[in-house]
Design a protein around this motif. Structure first.
Motif, short mmCIF file in Angstrom:
data_model
loop_
_atom_site.label_atom_id
_atom_site.label_comp_id
_atom_site.label_asym_id
_atom_site.label_seq_id
_atom_site.Cartn_x
_atom_site.Cartn_y
_atom_site.Cartn_z
N GLU A 2 -22.83 7.76 -8.28
CA GLU A 2 -21.99 8.76 -7.64
C GLU A 2 -22.08 8.65 -6.12
O GLU A 2 -21.06 8.59 -5.42
N TYR A 3 -23.30 8.60 -5.60
CA TYR A 3 -23.45 8.63 -4.15
C TYR A 3 -23.28 7.25 -3.51
O TYR A 3 -23.07 7.16 -2.30
N GLU A 4 -23.33 6.20 -4.31
CA GLU A 4 -22.91 4.90 -3.79
C GLU A 4 -21.43 4.96 -3.41
O GLU A 4 -21.02 4.45 -2.35
N ILE A 5 -20.61 5.58 -4.26
CA ILE A 5 -19.19 5.71 -3.94
C ILE A 5 -19.00 6.61 -2.72
O ILE A 5 -18.25 6.29 -1.80
N TRP A 6 -19.67 7.76 -2.71
CA TRP A 6 -19.59 8.65 -1.55
C TRP A 6 -19.99 7.93 -0.26
O TRP A 6 -19.48 8.24 0.82
N GLY A 7 -20.90 6.98 -0.37
CA GLY A 7 -21.44 6.31 0.81
C GLY A 7 -20.64 5.12 1.29
O GLY A 7 -21.01 4.49 2.29
N ARG A 8 -19.57 4.77 0.60
CA ARG A 8 -18.76 3.63 1.02
C ARG A 8 -18.04 3.95 2.33
O ARG A 8 -17.68 5.10 2.60
N PRO A 9 -17.80 2.93 3.17
CA PRO A 9 -17.24 3.17 4.50
C PRO A 9 -15.73 3.41 4.53
O PRO A 9 -15.20 3.78 5.58
N THR B 161 -10.94 5.53 -6.21
CA THR B 161 -12.33 5.31 -6.62
C THR B 161 -13.12 6.61 -6.58
O THR B 161 -13.92 6.89 -7.49
N GLN B 162 -12.93 7.41 -5.53
CA GLN B 162 -13.63 8.68 -5.42
C GLN B 162 -13.28 9.60 -6.58
O GLN B 162 -14.16 10.20 -7.21
N ALA B 163 -12.00 9.70 -6.90
CA ALA B 163 -11.59 10.53 -8.03
C ALA B 163 -12.16 10.02 -9.33
O ALA B 163 -12.49 10.79 -10.24
N GLY B 164 -12.30 8.69 -9.43
CA GLY B 164 -12.81 8.08 -10.66
C GLY B 164 -14.24 8.44 -10.98
O GLY B 164 -14.66 8.33 -12.13
N ILE B 165 -15.02 8.86 -9.96
CA ILE B 165 -16.39 9.30 -10.24
C ILE B 165 -16.38 10.43 -11.26
O ILE B 165 -17.23 10.50 -12.15
N TYR B 166 -15.41 11.32 -11.13
CA TYR B 166 -15.42 12.57 -11.88
C TYR B 166 -14.48 12.55 -13.08
O TYR B 166 -14.50 13.49 -13.88
N ASP B 167 -13.69 11.49 -13.23
CA ASP B 167 -12.80 11.39 -14.38
C ASP B 167 -13.01 10.12 -15.18
O ASP B 167 -12.35 9.93 -16.19
N GLY B 168 -13.87 9.23 -14.71
CA GLY B 168 -14.21 8.06 -15.50
C GLY B 168 -13.49 6.79 -15.07
O GLY B 168 -12.46 6.81 -14.39
N GLY B 169 -14.06 5.67 -15.48
CA GLY B 169 -13.56 4.36 -15.09
C GLY B 169 -12.18 4.05 -15.64
O GLY B 169 -11.39 3.36 -14.99
N SER B 170 -11.86 4.55 -16.83
CA SER B 170 -10.54 4.24 -17.40
C SER B 170 -9.43 4.85 -16.55
O SER B 170 -8.37 4.25 -16.36
N GLY B 171 -9.67 6.06 -16.02
CA GLY B 171 -8.69 6.68 -15.14
C GLY B 171 -8.53 5.91 -13.85
O GLY B 171 -7.42 5.81 -13.31
N TRP B 172 -9.62 5.36 -13.35
CA TRP B 172 -9.56 4.54 -12.14
C TRP B 172 -8.70 3.30 -12.38
O TRP B 172 -7.82 2.97 -11.58
N HIS B 173 -8.93 2.60 -13.49
CA HIS B 173 -8.14 1.40 -13.79
C HIS B 173 -6.66 1.75 -13.97
O HIS B 173 -5.77 1.03 -13.49
#
Length: 300
Positions: A60-67, A269-281
């Protein structure tokens, strides 16, 4: 991708900067009070599970920490997504973190209202109640007195229509670029959008006008958030609801506003943290179809 050491460092840094589960970001800041009748702000798990929870939070916080996006934008996205998903206990925590990084109660109110345009007014009402709990827990307002937000008067018909026209022009809705001569956006294969106006039934025309006046006029046209932030909120909410046709339109709007494809990807990608990888794809496949039409991606 981050190394394990970078991931651990991002976890510590982002949690510290957001003041997770604390009222403020200082090390001595008081712990956020638990929700009334909800889970504790800092859940207590049985020991065998703690390592697994920590591993998920590292992700979760790896994604939050991206630049690619700042914490402020990521916070707006997260609050909007949790509103749309009805994740009230997590929303409680991240409304608190939004306040910690300087997002105002008014901006939180605008985020919830904007998310409600696309996730439904009941989602907005539920989220507003959760935000009110946070405001009370932090001592921003006395219990039972409402949110510390100055209400804005509703627009009249002419104001709403003028705001709608202004916003639609600024977003270049349905066109690749701005201006009346910009080429039309091609819809997703199999999509009914844009609907052929001559074939619309009378009530379709009427409802389309009502929703456009309310969405683009009454809400997008409000002064509490800039169009860029509203665009990120819209894309993220439509992503977690799998509203592909509307997501397609609003990814295009984001590009027309000058939001880069990289920033769109980070929002997804940020939204995908909370809804899952399939939603991101799913969302990236929709976005790619728009990118192709803007000439910023190549087809197979």
């Amino acid at each position: 991708m981050m190394t394990q050491a970078q991931r651990e460092a991002a976890y510590e840094r982002v949690r510290r900067e957001l003041g997770i589960d604390r009222v403020g970001t200082a090390p001595e800041a008081p712990v956020l009070r638990s929700r009334q009748g909800g889970v504790p702000a800092r859940p207590a798990y049985a020991l065998p599970v703690e390592a697994e929870i920590h591993g998920a939070q590292l992700y979760e916080y790896e994604i939050w920490g991206r630049p690619g996006l700042d914490l402020r934008t990521r916070s707006f996205i997260t609050v909007a997504v949790l509103t749309a998903l009805g994740r009230e206990d997590q929303l409680y925590r991240y409304v608190n973190s939004a306040l910690n990084i300087g997002i105002t109660p008014e901006e939180i109110h605008e985020t919830l209202l904007h998310a409600g345009v696309y996730s439904g007014l009941p989602a907005w009402e539920n989220a507003a109640g959760v935000a009110g709990e946070v405001f009370v827990a932090r001592g921003l307002v006395p219990a039972g007195s409402g949110a510390p937000v100055e209400p804005k008067p509703a627009m009249d018909h002419e104001e709403r229509r003028a705001a709608r026209n202004r916003v639609v022009a600024a977003l270049g809705v349905g066109r690749i670029g701005l201006g009346p001569d910009a080429p039309l956006l091609e819809p997703l294969p199999g999509s009914p959008f844009p609907a052929a106006k001559p074939g619309r039934l009378a009530f379709e025309q009427e409802l389309a006008g009502i929703t456009a006046d309310y969405g683009y006029g009454e809400v997008w046209g409000r002064p509490g958030l800039d169009l860029r932030t509203r665009s990120f909120i819209t894309v993220s909410v439509l992503q977690v609801q799998y509203q592909n046709d509307q997501l397609h339109i609003h990814v295009n709007n984001a590009l027309n506003l000058g939001i880069t494809p990289e920033a769109v990807g980070e929002a997804i990608t940020q939204a995908g943290i909370y809804d899952g990888g399939s939603g991101w794809h799913n969302a990236m496949n929709v976005a790619r179809h728009v990118f192709l039409q803007h000439g910023i991606a190549e087809g197979d």
